[in-house]
Design an enzyme around this catalytic site. Sequence first.
Site, mmCIF file in Angstrom:
data_model
loop_
_atom_site.group_PDB
_atom_site.id
_atom_site.type_symbol
_atom_site.label_atom_id
_atom_site.label_comp_id
_atom_site.label_asym_id
_atom_site.label_seq_id
_atom_site.Cartn_x
_atom_site.Cartn_y
_atom_site.Cartn_z
ATOM 1 N N ASP A 52 0.881 -1.163 0.000
ATOM 2 C CA ASP A 52 0.000 0.000 0.000
ATOM 3 C C ASP A 52 0.917 1.211 0.000
ATOM 4 O O ASP A 52 1.602 1.474 0.982
ATOM 5 C CB ASP A 52 -0.874 -0.041 1.265
ATOM 6 C CG ASP A 52 -1.743 1.201 1.406
ATOM 7 O OD1 ASP A 52 -1.572 2.146 0.610
ATOM 8 O OD2 ASP A 52 -2.581 1.220 2.329
ATOM 9 N N HIS B 201 -8.320 5.233 2.605
ATOM 10 C CA HIS B 201 -7.677 3.936 2.358
ATOM 11 C C HIS B 201 -8.480 3.056 1.399
ATOM 12 O O HIS B 201 -8.418 1.852 1.481
ATOM 13 C CB HIS B 201 -7.505 3.195 3.681
ATOM 14 C CG HIS B 201 -6.505 3.805 4.613
ATOM 15 N ND1 HIS B 201 -5.150 3.634 4.461
ATOM 16 C CD2 HIS B 201 -6.667 4.600 5.701
ATOM 17 C CE1 HIS B 201 -4.511 4.275 5.425
ATOM 18 N NE2 HIS B 201 -5.413 4.875 6.195
ATOM 19 N N TYR C 206 -3.776 9.497 0.084
ATOM 20 C CA TYR C 206 -3.782 9.198 1.509
ATOM 21 C C TYR C 206 -2.800 8.062 1.833
ATOM 22 O O TYR C 206 -2.747 7.059 1.127
ATOM 23 C CB TYR C 206 -5.189 8.849 2.000
ATOM 24 C CG TYR C 206 -5.236 9.054 3.492
ATOM 25 C CD1 TYR C 206 -5.216 10.334 4.025
ATOM 26 C CD2 TYR C 206 -5.179 7.972 4.358
ATOM 27 C CE1 TYR C 206 -5.166 10.535 5.381
ATOM 28 C CE2 TYR C 206 -5.133 8.160 5.716
ATOM 29 C CZ TYR C 206 -5.124 9.452 6.224
ATOM 30 O OH TYR C 206 -5.056 9.649 7.571
ATOM 31 N N ASP D 240 -7.673 -7.232 0.758
ATOM 32 C CA ASP D 240 -7.443 -5.972 1.457
ATOM 33 C C ASP D 240 -8.233 -5.955 2.751
ATOM 34 O O ASP D 240 -9.297 -6.565 2.851
ATOM 35 C CB ASP D 240 -7.851 -4.778 0.577
ATOM 36 C CG ASP D 240 -7.382 -3.448 1.186
ATOM 37 O OD1 ASP D 240 -6.362 -3.450 1.910
ATOM 38 O OD2 ASP D 240 -8.027 -2.411 0.928
ATOM 39 N N LYS D 241 -7.669 -5.250 3.751
ATOM 40 C CA LYS D 241 -8.272 -5.063 5.072
ATOM 41 C C LYS D 241 -8.367 -6.361 5.873
ATOM 42 O O LYS D 241 -9.316 -6.592 6.612
ATOM 43 C CB LYS D 241 -9.663 -4.397 4.976
ATOM 44 C CG LYS D 241 -9.675 -3.053 4.245
ATOM 45 C CD LYS D 241 -8.875 -1.971 4.941
ATOM 46 C CE LYS D 241 -9.024 -0.622 4.253
ATOM 47 N NZ LYS D 241 -8.036 -0.408 3.158
ATOM 48 N N TYR E 222 1.294 0.769 14.986
ATOM 49 C CA TYR E 222 0.184 0.452 14.108
ATOM 50 C C TYR E 222 0.407 0.998 12.706
ATOM 51 O O TYR E 222 0.583 2.189 12.525
ATOM 52 C CB TYR E 222 -1.136 1.022 14.664
ATOM 53 C CG TYR E 222 -2.244 0.789 13.687
ATOM 54 C CD1 TYR E 222 -2.686 -0.504 13.445
ATOM 55 C CD2 TYR E 222 -2.782 1.829 12.945
ATOM 56 C CE1 TYR E 222 -3.659 -0.746 12.502
ATOM 57 C CE2 TYR E 222 -3.762 1.595 12.011
ATOM 58 C CZ TYR E 222 -4.192 0.313 11.790
ATOM 59 O OH TYR E 222 -5.147 0.064 10.850
ATOM 60 N N LYS F 174 -3.357 -3.418 8.615
ATOM 61 C CA LYS F 174 -3.178 -4.869 8.495
ATOM 62 C C LYS F 174 -2.341 -5.162 7.257
ATOM 63 O O LYS F 174 -1.985 -4.254 6.511
ATOM 64 C CB LYS F 174 -4.552 -5.547 8.417
ATOM 65 C CG LYS F 174 -5.244 -5.622 9.764
ATOM 66 C CD LYS F 174 -4.664 -6.721 10.652
ATOM 67 C CE LYS F 174 -5.406 -6.725 11.993
ATOM 68 N NZ LYS F 174 -4.614 -7.375 13.043
ATOM 69 N N ASP F 175 -2.046 -6.429 7.024
ATOM 70 C CA ASP F 175 -1.055 -6.757 6.009
ATOM 71 C C ASP F 175 -1.594 -7.088 4.638
ATOM 72 O O ASP F 175 -0.837 -7.190 3.699
ATOM 73 C CB ASP F 175 -0.207 -7.906 6.520
ATOM 74 C CG ASP F 175 0.331 -7.554 7.867
ATOM 75 O OD1 ASP F 175 1.143 -6.641 7.932
ATOM 76 O OD2 ASP F 175 -0.106 -8.160 8.851
ATOM 77 N N GLN G 286 -5.470 -28.215 -10.775
ATOM 78 C CA GLN G 286 -5.699 -29.306 -11.757
ATOM 79 C C GLN G 286 -4.597 -30.376 -11.768
ATOM 80 O O GLN G 286 -3.499 -30.146 -11.270
ATOM 81 C CB GLN G 286 -5.858 -28.745 -13.193
ATOM 82 C CG GLN G 286 -6.895 -27.664 -13.349
ATOM 83 C CD GLN G 286 -8.350 -28.117 -13.260
ATOM 84 O OE1 GLN G 286 -9.203 -27.359 -12.875
ATOM 85 N NE2 GLN G 286 -8.617 -29.361 -13.605
HETATM 86 C C1 F6R Z 1 -7.298 -0.429 7.838
HETATM 87 C C2 F6R Z 1 -7.093 0.924 7.335
HETATM 88 C C3 F6R Z 1 -8.088 1.971 7.648
HETATM 89 C C4 F6R Z 1 -7.509 2.995 8.613
HETATM 90 C C5 F6R Z 1 -8.544 4.064 9.008
HETATM 91 C C6 F6R Z 1 -7.953 5.164 9.887
HETATM 92 O O1 F6R Z 1 -6.255 -1.266 7.462
HETATM 93 O O2 F6R Z 1 -6.117 1.207 6.688
HETATM 94 O O3 F6R Z 1 -9.272 1.425 8.140
HETATM 95 O O4 F6R Z 1 -7.021 2.366 9.763
HETATM 96 O O5 F6R Z 1 -9.071 4.684 7.850
HETATM 97 O O6 F6R Z 1 -6.894 5.725 9.212
HETATM 98 P P1 F6R Z 1 -6.059 6.959 9.758
HETATM 99 O O7 F6R Z 1 -5.590 6.587 11.122
HETATM 100 O O8 F6R Z 1 -4.952 7.091 8.757
HETATM 101 O O9 F6R Z 1 -6.992 8.139 9.760
HETATM 102 MG MG MG Z 2 -3.889 2.371 3.190
HETATM 103 MG MG MG Z 3 -4.709 -2.312 2.281
#
Ligand code: F6R
Ligand code: MG
Ligand code: MG
Length: 364
Positions: free
Chosen positions: A11, A18, A89, A130-131, A226, A229-230, A239
């Site tokens: 990312d 996000h 972002y 994602d997420k 923080y 996530k990954d 097959q």
């Molecule tokens: C989850 C993710 C988003 C952010 C959330 C807060 O992996 O990337 O849910 O955690 O949008 O983001 P910030 O702290 O950057 O405002």
């Molecule tokens: Mg992101």
């Molecule tokens: Mg992501």
Amino acid sequence: VKTTVSVIKADIGSFPGHSRTHPKILEVAARRLKEAEGSILIDSYVTHCGDDLELIMTHTKGEDNEEIHKLAWDIFMECAGLAKEMKLYGAGQDLLGDAFSGNVKGMGPGVAEMEFEERGSDPILIFMADKTEPGAWNYFLYKIFADPFSTSGLVIDPSLHEGFTFEVHDVIKKRKILFNTPEESYSLLAYIGAPSRYVIKYVWKRDGLIGASTSTQRLNLMAGRYVGKDDPVMVVRAQSGFPAVGEVIDPFRTPILVAGWMRGSHHGPFMPVGVCDANCTQFDGPPRVICLGFQVCNGKLIGPADMFDDPAFNRVRDQCCELSSVLRAHGPFEPHRLSLEEMEYTTLPGVEKQFKDRWEDLPE
Ligand code: F6R
Ligand code: MG
Ligand code: MG
């Protein structure tokens, strides 16, 4: 010569918030990979799942190759620069280091690679999410390679009958272990049922043929803070002695709950979608997974086929929406919110810090 499939993702910034990568970023990444075709790469494909930029590459250099990893790193750096110019972002968010030192592992990007001798015809499926976290694949890999109620070939095809070997990584203690199925299925499940810590890295046939490879890095553990996530990736071969394409994707018809979603701090339903819907929206989610299918032909990627862009997966998507409502109704309560142990790797400890001096001991 053997063919290597490398899927490397990061990312490096998205819009709005996000939710998704920007088309300009995808364009630059695709162009850079095309330029490398004929020299280091045989073929390439670029896509995104939510805010993650996904580089799919084929070559003959094997896993963990410095040139391939450097190519990916340089592309991520250039794209992060572009993301910064556009004030996207989280520009550069997954790039933890400044200087490349031989391998992108440990630097933020996720990596799933496999090297194999091409069979007469070699279908592969590339999953990108994602997420959520790398352990999200555990349930599906078990269903695909070890559950006879899911993969009928395990029962009725002699070439699958002997079972598979699973390599499981303990991402907290940084150690690994092998389990053979079907005879050690229960032991395997004892570990992989805790997907935040135990993650399936590879699956092989008993004769050593590679069947699946996943990304296992845990960004928060690496960064010590923080950083989301990954958002894992996975490559599965199908097959002729492996589960059929349909057996590989059928388990995604079940709406299971995974960790991630908003702020990497919630359980949410894992929704399979076509690439056109691979944008995280509602509550920064729900966690999504896409699957691209290819035939590998002398290192060339014939495809892709967008496997979840299909009415056969409409019902699970509806079920995911239902589950999303049930979970969202919990608001800040567990089990929608992750357990306290998992919340250690989110922004919650920052809140607790503010109250550390307000607590008073209770009498014995
Ligand atoms: C989850 C993710 C988003 C952010 C959330 C807060 O992996 O990337 O849910 O955690 O949008 O983001 P910030 O702290 O950057 O405002
Ligand atoms: Mg992101
Ligand atoms: Mg992501």
